[in-house]
Design a protein around this motif. Sequence first.
Motif, PDB file in Angstrom:
ATOM      1  N   ALA A   1      12.802  -4.370 -17.022  1.00 21.92           N
ATOM      2  CA  ALA A   1      13.124  -2.990 -16.682  1.00 21.92           C
ATOM      3  C   ALA A   1      12.198  -1.999 -17.229  1.00 21.92           C
ATOM      4  CB  ALA A   1      14.555  -2.787 -16.949  1.00 21.92           C
ATOM      5  N   GLN A   2      11.778  -2.194 -18.402  1.00 21.42           N
ATOM      6  CA  GLN A   2      11.020  -1.201 -19.134  1.00 21.42           C
ATOM      7  C   GLN A   2       9.548  -1.193 -18.309  1.00 21.42           C
ATOM      8  OE1 GLN A   2      11.532   0.921 -21.727  1.00 21.42           O
ATOM      9  NE2 GLN A   2       9.605   1.924 -20.770  1.00 21.42           N
ATOM     10  N   PHE A   3       8.960  -2.546 -18.263  1.00 23.40           N
ATOM     11  CA  PHE A   3       7.803  -2.460 -17.425  1.00 23.40           C
ATOM     12  C   PHE A   3       7.679  -1.931 -16.139  1.00 23.40           C
ATOM     13  CE2 PHE A   3       6.223  -4.914 -21.127  1.00 23.40           C
ATOM     14  CZ  PHE A   3       4.939  -5.041 -20.935  1.00 23.40           C
ATOM     15  N   GLU A   4       8.855  -2.138 -15.538  1.00 13.49           N
ATOM     16  CA  GLU A   4       8.914  -1.612 -14.160  1.00 13.49           C
ATOM     17  C   GLU A   4       9.174  -0.030 -14.280  1.00 13.49           C
ATOM     18  OE1 GLU A   4      12.215  -3.657 -12.541  1.00 13.49           O
ATOM     19  OE2 GLU A   4      10.888  -5.155 -11.707  1.00 13.49           O
ATOM     20  N   ALA A   5       9.783   0.457 -15.359  1.00 19.84           N
ATOM     21  CA  ALA A   5       9.767   1.912 -15.717  1.00 19.84           C
ATOM     22  C   ALA A   5       8.495   2.609 -15.950  1.00 19.84           C
ATOM     23  CB  ALA A   5      10.859   2.148 -16.529  1.00 19.84           C
ATOM     24  N   ASP A   6       7.647   1.821 -16.813  1.00 18.68           N
ATOM     25  CA  ASP A   6       6.181   1.995 -17.085  1.00 18.68           C
ATOM     26  C   ASP A   6       5.324   2.173 -15.786  1.00 18.68           C
ATOM     27  OD1 ASP A   6       7.302   2.414 -19.882  1.00 18.68           O
ATOM     28  OD2 ASP A   6       6.202   0.462 -20.331  1.00 18.68           O
ATOM     29  N   ARG A   7       5.417   1.143 -14.966  1.00 23.10           N
ATOM     30  CA  ARG A   7       4.691   1.234 -13.735  1.00 23.10           C
ATOM     31  C   ARG A   7       5.142   2.508 -12.970  1.00 23.10           C
ATOM     32  NH1 ARG A   7       7.228  -2.737  -9.824  1.00 23.10           N
ATOM     33  NH2 ARG A   7       8.537  -0.823  -9.854  1.00 23.10           N
ATOM     34  N   ASP A   8       6.232   2.774 -12.977  1.00 26.24           N
ATOM     35  CA  ASP A   8       6.924   3.940 -12.197  1.00 26.24           C
ATOM     36  C   ASP A   8       6.351   5.225 -12.587  1.00 26.24           C
ATOM     37  OD1 ASP A   8       7.812   2.216 -10.382  1.00 26.24           O
ATOM     38  OD2 ASP A   8       9.972   2.583 -10.912  1.00 26.24           O
ATOM     39  N   ALA A   9       6.260   5.330 -14.013  1.00 29.92           N
ATOM     40  CA  ALA A   9       5.931   6.371 -14.716  1.00 29.92           C
ATOM     41  C   ALA A   9       4.358   6.843 -14.460  1.00 29.92           C
ATOM     42  CB  ALA A   9       6.300   6.396 -15.854  1.00 29.92           C
ATOM     43  N   LEU A  10       3.592   5.783 -14.567  1.00 33.73           N
ATOM     44  CA  LEU A  10       2.251   5.871 -14.247  1.00 33.73           C
ATOM     45  C   LEU A  10       1.803   6.278 -12.716  1.00 33.73           C
ATOM     46  CD1 LEU A  10      -0.517   5.348 -15.483  1.00 33.73           C
ATOM     47  CD2 LEU A  10      -0.540   3.133 -15.273  1.00 33.73           C
ATOM     48  N   GLY A  11       2.535   5.375 -12.061  1.00 40.13           N
ATOM     49  CA  GLY A  11       2.613   5.685 -10.379  1.00 40.13           C
ATOM     50  C   GLY A  11       2.533   7.317 -10.304  1.00 40.13           C
ATOM     51  N   GLU A  12       3.713   7.703 -10.765  1.00 39.14           N
ATOM     52  CA  GLU A  12       3.901   9.394 -10.455  1.00 39.14           C
ATOM     53  C   GLU A  12       2.845  10.201 -11.084  1.00 39.14           C
ATOM     54  OE1 GLU A  12       7.374  10.434 -12.946  1.00 39.14           O
ATOM     55  OE2 GLU A  12       8.717   9.061 -11.506  1.00 39.14           O
ATOM     56  N   ARG A  13       1.950   9.853 -11.948  1.00 44.75           N
ATOM     57  CA  ARG A  13       0.844  10.479 -12.404  1.00 44.75           C
ATOM     58  C   ARG A  13      -0.360  10.147 -11.328  1.00 44.75           C
ATOM     59  NH1 ARG A  13       0.855  12.040 -18.023  1.00 44.75           N
ATOM     60  NH2 ARG A  13      -1.330  12.983 -17.403  1.00 44.75           N
TER      61      ARG A  13
ATOM     62  N   ALA B   1      -8.171   5.523  -2.207  1.00 45.78           N
ATOM     63  CA  ALA B   1      -9.123   6.513  -2.815  1.00 45.78           C
ATOM     64  C   ALA B   1     -10.577   6.137  -2.328  1.00 45.78           C
ATOM     65  CB  ALA B   1      -8.996   6.735  -4.332  1.00 45.78           C
ATOM     66  N   ALA B   2     -11.121   6.996  -1.456  1.00 46.50           N
ATOM     67  CA  ALA B   2     -12.368   6.846  -0.971  1.00 46.50           C
ATOM     68  C   ALA B   2     -12.370   5.353  -0.248  1.00 46.50           C
ATOM     69  CB  ALA B   2     -13.554   6.900  -1.893  1.00 46.50           C
ATOM     70  N   ASP B   3     -13.342   4.590  -0.710  1.00 41.42           N
ATOM     71  CA  ASP B   3     -13.415   3.265  -0.094  1.00 41.42           C
ATOM     72  C   ASP B   3     -12.775   2.166  -0.892  1.00 41.42           C
ATOM     73  OD1 ASP B   3     -15.133   3.386  -2.415  1.00 41.42           O
ATOM     74  OD2 ASP B   3     -16.708   2.083  -1.302  1.00 41.42           O
ATOM     75  N   ARG B   4     -11.865   2.452  -2.066  1.00 40.85           N
ATOM     76  CA  ARG B   4     -11.182   1.655  -2.656  1.00 40.85           C
ATOM     77  C   ARG B   4      -9.771   1.670  -2.625  1.00 40.85           C
ATOM     78  NH1 ARG B   4     -14.894   1.234  -8.199  1.00 40.85           N
ATOM     79  NH2 ARG B   4     -16.761   0.620  -7.003  1.00 40.85           N
ATOM     80  N   TRP B   5      -9.049   0.281  -2.787  1.00 42.41           N
ATOM     81  CA  TRP B   5      -7.478   0.477  -3.113  1.00 42.41           C
ATOM     82  C   TRP B   5      -7.323   0.315  -4.550  1.00 42.41           C
ATOM     83  CZ3 TRP B   5      -4.256   0.997   0.702  1.00 42.41           C
ATOM     84  CH2 TRP B   5      -4.766   0.861   2.162  1.00 42.41           C
ATOM     85  N   ILE B   6      -6.359   1.001  -5.008  1.00 43.03           N
ATOM     86  CA  ILE B   6      -5.802   1.071  -6.330  1.00 43.03           C
ATOM     87  C   ILE B   6      -4.464   0.545  -6.355  1.00 43.03           C
ATOM     88  CG2 ILE B   6      -5.460   2.183  -8.603  1.00 43.03           C
ATOM     89  CD1 ILE B   6      -7.806   3.882  -6.037  1.00 43.03           C
ATOM     90  N   ALA B   7      -4.169  -0.759  -7.010  1.00 44.38           N
ATOM     91  CA  ALA B   7      -2.810  -1.219  -6.971  1.00 44.38           C
ATOM     92  C   ALA B   7      -2.132  -1.186  -8.652  1.00 44.38           C
ATOM     93  CB  ALA B   7      -2.830  -2.609  -6.496  1.00 44.38           C
ATOM     94  N   LEU B   8      -0.989  -1.252  -8.738  1.00 42.95           N
ATOM     95  CA  LEU B   8      -0.297  -1.221  -9.756  1.00 42.95           C
ATOM     96  C   LEU B   8       0.720  -2.293  -9.583  1.00 42.95           C
ATOM     97  CD1 LEU B   8       0.412   2.377 -11.113  1.00 42.95           C
ATOM     98  CD2 LEU B   8      -1.256   0.752 -12.070  1.00 42.95           C
ATOM     99  N   GLY B   9       0.991  -3.178 -10.582  1.00 39.67           N
ATOM    100  CA  GLY B   9       2.075  -3.991 -10.378  1.00 39.67           C
ATOM    101  C   GLY B   9       2.407  -4.868 -11.752  1.00 39.67           C
ATOM    102  N   VAL B  10       3.656  -5.222 -11.604  1.00 37.33           N
ATOM    103  CA  VAL B  10       4.220  -5.906 -13.061  1.00 37.33           C
ATOM    104  C   VAL B  10       3.962  -7.519 -12.622  1.00 37.33           C
ATOM    105  CG1 VAL B  10       6.067  -6.350 -14.514  1.00 37.33           C
ATOM    106  CG2 VAL B  10       5.973  -4.115 -13.307  1.00 37.33           C
ATOM    107  N   SER B  11       3.309  -8.187 -13.522  1.00 30.79           N
ATOM    108  CA  SER B  11       2.946  -9.383 -13.587  1.00 30.79           C
ATOM    109  C   SER B  11       4.089 -10.438 -14.681  1.00 30.79           C
ATOM    110  CB  SER B  11       1.600 -10.033 -13.908  1.00 30.79           C
ATOM    111  OG  SER B  11       1.124 -11.125 -14.058  1.00 30.79           O
TER     112      SER B  11
ATOM    113  N   PHE C   1       5.235 -10.352 -19.777  1.00 30.53           N
ATOM    114  CA  PHE C   1       4.928  -9.546 -18.514  1.00 30.53           C
ATOM    115  C   PHE C   1       3.581  -8.734 -19.021  1.00 30.53           C
ATOM    116  CE2 PHE C   1       9.892  -9.879 -18.209  1.00 30.53           C
ATOM    117  CZ  PHE C   1       9.912  -9.918 -16.904  1.00 30.53           C
ATOM    118  N   GLN C   2       3.001  -8.102 -18.068  1.00 29.38           N
ATOM    119  CA  GLN C   2       1.845  -7.613 -17.942  1.00 29.38           C
ATOM    120  C   GLN C   2       1.928  -6.587 -16.836  1.00 29.38           C
ATOM    121  OE1 GLN C   2      -1.431 -10.547 -17.582  1.00 29.38           O
ATOM    122  NE2 GLN C   2      -1.933  -9.802 -19.484  1.00 29.38           N
ATOM    123  N   LEU C   3       1.673  -5.338 -17.245  1.00 26.24           N
ATOM    124  CA  LEU C   3       1.464  -4.142 -16.327  1.00 26.24           C
ATOM    125  C   LEU C   3       0.020  -4.326 -15.816  1.00 26.24           C
ATOM    126  CD1 LEU C   3       2.443  -1.540 -14.727  1.00 26.24           C
ATOM    127  CD2 LEU C   3       1.989  -0.375 -16.845  1.00 26.24           C
ATOM    128  N   LEU C   4      -0.365  -4.541 -14.715  1.00 21.74           N
ATOM    129  CA  LEU C   4      -1.692  -4.642 -14.051  1.00 21.74           C
ATOM    130  C   LEU C   4      -2.137  -3.393 -13.438  1.00 21.74           C
ATOM    131  CD1 LEU C   4      -1.794  -8.381 -12.947  1.00 21.74           C
ATOM    132  CD2 LEU C   4      -2.439  -7.588 -15.111  1.00 21.74           C
TER     133      LEU C   4
END
Length: 145
Positions: A58-70, A115-125, A133-136
Amino acid sequence: MDIANCLAVIDRLCARELPAEHGRTDVGTGGPGYLTAALETSGDFHEDDGTEREETEAQFEADRDALGERLAERWGPAAAFGLAGVFLRTMAGEEIPEPWGTLASHVPDVQVWRAADRWIALGVSQWDGELPFQLLAVVTSTDPP
């Protein structure tokens, strides 16, 4: 999680030339057309009754979401992209381009931005229930399948 540090790592990934071959970098790993960095890693869960694992997830998913907001402040709202179907396709023998094929084996879903010619992805592994767990963060020129 240190959001400023995570954003700095993502900026470094976005600024780099994508590698032509597999290998390690100062912030993670890469392969033809992609770079991956572990922004945060938990401890393992070998002696856990399940409570700590659930709280950590749950914490890693919250961290992903917080970073995603930024990141949404930079690139707009993220698109949610589930990888379960991609995983099933790989299990059926379909060749999925990297980094998506490997991601699908240990990340259930990602938030993605273009973003331009690239994809940026965030996920919890998490590779297995007892492993960390890893935030990738992934930066790639390969479109999601």
